[in-house]
Design a protein around this motif. Structure first.
Motif, PDB file in Angstrom:
ATOM      1  N   ALA A 166       4.069  -6.953  -3.413  1.00 44.52           N
ATOM      2  CA  ALA A 166       4.465  -5.670  -2.804  1.00 44.52           C
ATOM      3  C   ALA A 166       5.954  -5.419  -3.011  1.00 44.52           C
ATOM      4  O   ALA A 166       6.367  -4.304  -3.349  1.00 44.52           O
ATOM      5  N   LEU A 167       6.766  -6.464  -2.851  1.00 46.51           N
ATOM      6  CA  LEU A 167       8.220  -6.307  -3.021  1.00 46.51           C
ATOM      7  C   LEU A 167       8.562  -5.915  -4.462  1.00 46.51           C
ATOM      8  O   LEU A 167       9.386  -5.033  -4.699  1.00 46.51           O
ATOM      9  N   ASN A 168       7.907  -6.566  -5.408  1.00 46.46           N
ATOM     10  CA  ASN A 168       8.171  -6.218  -6.807  1.00 46.46           C
ATOM     11  C   ASN A 168       7.739  -4.808  -7.136  1.00 46.46           C
ATOM     12  O   ASN A 168       8.443  -4.101  -7.862  1.00 46.46           O
ATOM     13  N   ARG A 169       6.611  -4.389  -6.584  1.00 45.04           N
ATOM     14  CA  ARG A 169       6.176  -2.993  -6.803  1.00 45.04           C
ATOM     15  C   ARG A 169       7.179  -2.031  -6.183  1.00 45.04           C
ATOM     16  O   ARG A 169       7.457  -0.965  -6.712  1.00 45.04           O
ATOM     17  N   TYR A 170       7.731  -2.441  -5.046  1.00 40.34           N
ATOM     18  CA  TYR A 170       8.753  -1.624  -4.384  1.00 40.34           C
ATOM     19  C   TYR A 170      10.009  -1.502  -5.269  1.00 40.34           C
ATOM     20  O   TYR A 170      10.546  -0.407  -5.456  1.00 40.34           O
ATOM     21  N   PHE A 171      10.465  -2.623  -5.829  1.00 38.64           N
ATOM     22  CA  PHE A 171      11.658  -2.559  -6.702  1.00 38.64           C
ATOM     23  C   PHE A 171      11.406  -1.625  -7.886  1.00 38.64           C
ATOM     24  O   PHE A 171      12.237  -0.798  -8.239  1.00 38.64           O
ATOM     25  N   GLU A 172      10.220  -1.779  -8.502  1.00 37.52           N
ATOM     26  CA  GLU A 172       9.900  -0.933  -9.656  1.00 37.52           C
ATOM     27  C   GLU A 172       9.857   0.540  -9.239  1.00 37.52           C
ATOM     28  O   GLU A 172      10.333   1.424  -9.950  1.00 37.52           O
ATOM     29  N   HIS A 173       9.290   0.769  -8.055  1.00 41.68           N
ATOM     30  CA  HIS A 173       9.212   2.129  -7.503  1.00 41.68           C
ATOM     31  C   HIS A 173      10.628   2.689  -7.319  1.00 41.68           C
ATOM     32  O   HIS A 173      10.931   3.812  -7.743  1.00 41.68           O
ATOM     33  N   ALA A 174      11.505   1.906  -6.723  1.00 48.37           N
ATOM     34  CA  ALA A 174      12.873   2.387  -6.471  1.00 48.37           C
ATOM     35  C   ALA A 174      13.630   2.591  -7.786  1.00 48.37           C
ATOM     36  O   ALA A 174      14.429   3.518  -7.916  1.00 48.37           O
ATOM     37  N   LYS A 175      13.352   1.744  -8.768  1.00 47.06           N
ATOM     38  CA  LYS A 175      14.026   1.907 -10.065  1.00 47.06           C
ATOM     39  C   LYS A 175      13.591   3.199 -10.765  1.00 47.06           C
ATOM     40  O   LYS A 175      14.354   3.770 -11.536  1.00 47.06           O
ATOM     41  N   ARG A 176      12.357   3.636 -10.500  1.00 49.78           N
ATOM     42  CA  ARG A 176      11.900   4.908 -11.096  1.00 49.78           C
ATOM     43  C   ARG A 176      12.655   6.092 -10.507  1.00 49.78           C
ATOM     44  O   ARG A 176      12.689   7.172 -11.098  1.00 49.78           O
ATOM     45  N   GLY A 177      13.266   5.881  -9.347  1.00 51.65           N
ATOM     46  CA  GLY A 177      14.072   6.930  -8.713  1.00 51.65           C
ATOM     47  C   GLY A 177      13.323   8.240  -8.679  1.00 51.65           C
ATOM     48  O   GLY A 177      12.177   8.303  -8.244  1.00 51.65           O
ATOM     49  N   GLY A 178      13.983   9.295  -9.177  1.00 56.44           N
ATOM     50  CA  GLY A 178      13.361  10.614  -9.160  1.00 56.44           C
ATOM     51  C   GLY A 178      12.845  11.020 -10.525  1.00 56.44           C
ATOM     52  O   GLY A 178      12.725  12.213 -10.815  1.00 56.44           O
ATOM     53  N   ARG A 179      12.566  10.027 -11.363  1.00 61.18           N
ATOM     54  CA  ARG A 179      12.125  10.394 -12.716  1.00 61.18           C
ATOM     55  C   ARG A 179      10.686  10.904 -12.758  1.00 61.18           C
ATOM     56  O   ARG A 179      10.237  11.440 -13.757  1.00 61.18           O
ATOM     57  N   TYR A 180       9.948  10.705 -11.649  1.00 63.99           N
ATOM     58  CA  TYR A 180       8.590  11.243 -11.531  1.00 63.99           C
ATOM     59  C   TYR A 180       8.478  11.976 -10.199  1.00 63.99           C
ATOM     60  O   TYR A 180       9.180  11.640  -9.252  1.00 63.99           O
ATOM     61  N   PRO A 181       7.560  12.948 -10.100  1.00 62.77           N
ATOM     62  CA  PRO A 181       7.387  13.616  -8.792  1.00 62.77           C
ATOM     63  C   PRO A 181       6.709  12.681  -7.779  1.00 62.77           C
ATOM     64  O   PRO A 181       6.099  11.677  -8.161  1.00 62.77           O
ATOM     65  N   PHE A 182       6.812  13.050  -6.534  1.00 55.65           N
ATOM     66  CA  PHE A 182       6.386  12.189  -5.429  1.00 55.65           C
ATOM     67  C   PHE A 182       4.982  11.606  -5.577  1.00 55.65           C
ATOM     68  O   PHE A 182       4.796  10.389  -5.517  1.00 55.65           O
ATOM     69  N   ASN A 183       4.000  12.473  -5.785  1.00 61.46           N
ATOM     70  CA  ASN A 183       2.615  11.972  -5.833  1.00 61.46           C
ATOM     71  C   ASN A 183       2.398  10.978  -6.966  1.00 61.46           C
ATOM     72  O   ASN A 183       1.682   9.994  -6.814  1.00 61.46           O
ATOM     73  N   LYS A 184       3.066  11.247  -8.091  1.00 57.10           N
ATOM     74  CA  LYS A 184       2.904  10.340  -9.229  1.00 57.10           C
ATOM     75  C   LYS A 184       3.580   8.998  -8.933  1.00 57.10           C
ATOM     76  O   LYS A 184       3.062   7.933  -9.284  1.00 57.10           O
TER      77      LYS A 184
END
Ligand code: ZN
Length: 562
Positions: free
Chosen positions: A510-528
């Motif tokens: 879960a933590l790693n998915r969170y880091f990857e999520h945060a690294k994506r920043g705003g490069r994708y819209p919310f739902n994606k």
């Protein structure tokens, strides 16, 4: 370099104009998409100077709202903000009409072009003076709120100071604090109503000039919402009513029973059973040291980031007279440095600063390495997923901060869930207000009370002469300062609770998915982004019911331990 030593230089409007004209010329002369991309990069680099200096001025003003120099600078940015915004709209226009648009869209993060369309949809040069007026009214509100004081045990104290006591374990103290806030607001009632009235009017006027029926749609464009609309938010609120409100009602009924209260008041809502809410065992310095230890144990990524923050003295957490009463995380991108302001008061809220605000800071720091300056950390619901989820990843380490970590875990989880019904009240209230801009202050308050009954049927305001009229919203600064910025917290809370549920079965994953999520920043819209993180969309049917059930189960288990 320490944040306090960062050099500040007023960003002149002429510099912004020059940078924009330069971009315009280069974009017009461009013979390839690459030429436009280069011109865009130069323009964004230049804008970074503006953002950094405006952010320094704002920060230094909030650190001391009586500092005349930075108050003046703040007023200056209020004034030039709309004009800078205007360059951005023109910049967006040029990007939109570029003959290389198809190639540019491919080269840039997928949120960038839709964000240009949003920018166009909520601003035009015809409303610059209205925007300036709006900014100055907002500043008026924030000044008023930091300066309203009332008698608290023989001393004059601000509302933000007294708020800490609304969660006291002693009910008479909670009541005393609620009455003090009630009195402070009541004494400023006319000003608070007048300020809000002017804000509603100016926002409605702008929306009409932009061709909308009312401010709602324009407000959504301002929030840059590109993959959900008013109707989806409406169904989200319905889901909350169906799936979250019953769970919270049960939780509150049990709490009331355990506390021996039969008239559950608004000031009982954030208190848990037993010995009152958990307070950290550490003082300010201790909390920052424990945070350092926690983040080093959590991962090398968080370890390096907390060191960077502490070395730059990028936490200002001491409550002081004249300091702005809230908390936030901002950054000075030209120095690649996030900054956190808070007002420690010895409550569990102090821990949120080193978890919640830290999560924001981390995401900002990721942008410097992985992100796109324009897509940045994303729209606000996305940004709040970074912070609220970090609160839950930090739960594992709460023994460092509390004598009874499970008490904190219970408290934190219960309050995260309790928050959602309040959040939707704030959101629905604003829809009503902007759809009916001619409501009188009394009518607005009546609408607010109806929403309280709908989403928080378990509590009441009896015995509080001013708040019982439906005025709780007057110290919810978002309602004044950032219209429609509140459902974002609710959406993000659902995402955070999902990460939390996942972390219970596999923390590292879960933590790693969170880091990857945060690294994506705003490069994708919310739902994606939610989908890419392997989570369920909060708008999806049933998403809230699964989460609420899991949370209720954990709450029951934790309660047995405390
Ligand atoms: Zn936040």
């Amino acid at each position: 370099m320490k944040v306090k030593d960062f050099p500040y230089k007023r960003y002149e409007l002429a510099e912004g104009k020059k940078a924009f004209e330069e971009f315009k010329r280069k974009a017009e002369e461009a013979t390839s998409a690459q030429d436009v991309l280069n011109a865009r990069k130069e323009y964004l680099d230049e804008l970074e100077k503006y953002i950094t200096n405006a952010s320094l001025a704002y920060t230094r003003y909030t650190l001391n709202t009586r500092d005349e120099f930075y108050l003046g600078e703040q007023m200056y940015y209020d004034e030039i903000g709309p004009q800078m915004n205007d360059f951005n709209t023109q910049y967006a226009d040029i990007m939109l009409s570029s003959p290389f648009r198809a190639e540019l869209e491919k080269a840039l993060p997928e949120t960038v072009y839709p964000s240009y369309m949003c920018a166009k949809a909520c601003h035009s040069s015809e409303i610059i003076s209205d925007e300036q007026e709006e900014n100055s009214i907002v500043t008026e509100y924030s000044q008023l709120m930091s300066q309203i004081t009332t008698d608290w045990r023989g001393e004059q104290k601000t509302i933000s100071f007294i708020r800490g006591f609304v969660n006291d374990k002693d009910r008479t103290v909670r009541q005393e604090a609620a009455l003090a806030i009630d009195k402070a607001l009541s004494q400023n009632s006319e000003k608070l109503d007048d300020i809000y009235d002017r804000l509603v009017k100016v926002r409605t006027r702008m929306a009409k000039k932009m061709g909308y029926d009312n401010f709602v749609k324009m407000g959504y464009y301002r929030m840059m919402r590109i993959d959900y609309d008013r109707d989806m938010v409406d169904s989200f609120r319905k889901n909350v009513l169906k799936d979250i409100v019953p769970v919270v009602s049960r939780l509150k009924r049990n709490t009331a029973k355990a506390l021996g209260i039969d008239d559950f008041k608004f000031y009982d809502n954030d208190v848990i059973e037993g010995e009152g809410n958990p307070c950290p065992k550490l003082d300010e310095k201790g909390i920052l040291n424990a945070a350092k230890e926690m983040y080093h144990e959590m991962s090398p990524v968080t370890g390096a980031f907390i060191d960077k923050m502490l070395n730059a003295e990028a936490f200002d957490v001491t409550a002081r007279d004249g300091k702005w009463g809230g908390g936030y995380c901002t950054d000075f991108p030209a120095f690649k440095q996030p900054f956190i302001l808070a007002n420690f008061n010895g409550s569990a809220g102090d821990i949120d600063v080193v978890t919640h605000e830290f999560g924001h800071g981390l995401a900002m720091d990721f942008v410097y390495t992985y992100g796109d300056k324009e897509a940045n950390i994303g729209t606000s619901e996305t940004a709040e997923t970074h912070s609220m989820s970090m609160e839950f990843f930090a739960e594992k380490y709460m023994d460092k901060f509390f004598d009874e970590p499970d008490r904190y875990r219970y408290y934190h989880l219960a309050s995260s869930l309790t928050f959602i019904p309040y959040g939707v009240i704030v959101d629905e209230f604003q829809h009503i207000v902007y759809e009916n801009p001619d409501l009188t202050p009394a009518e607005r308050n009546a609408e607010y009370l109806k929403l309280e009954e709908k989403y928080r049927p378990y509590l009441n305001y009896k015995g509080l002469p001013y708040l019982s009229k439906g005025t709780r919203w007057q110290y919810q600064m978002h309602i004044y300062e950032s219209p429609f910025y509140y459902i974002d917290y609710c959406l993000a809370q659902v995402v955070a609770l999902e990460f939390f549920a996942d972390s219970l079965s596999d923390y590292d994953d879960a933590l790693n998915r969170y880091f990857e999520h945060a690294k994506r920043g705003g490069r994708y819209p919310f739902n994606k982004l939610v989908e890419l993180a392997g989570l369920k969309s909060p708008f999806a049917d049933g998403a809230l019911s699964i989460t609420a059930k899991k949370v209720e189960k954990v709450l029951t288990e934790l309660k047995e331990k405390i």
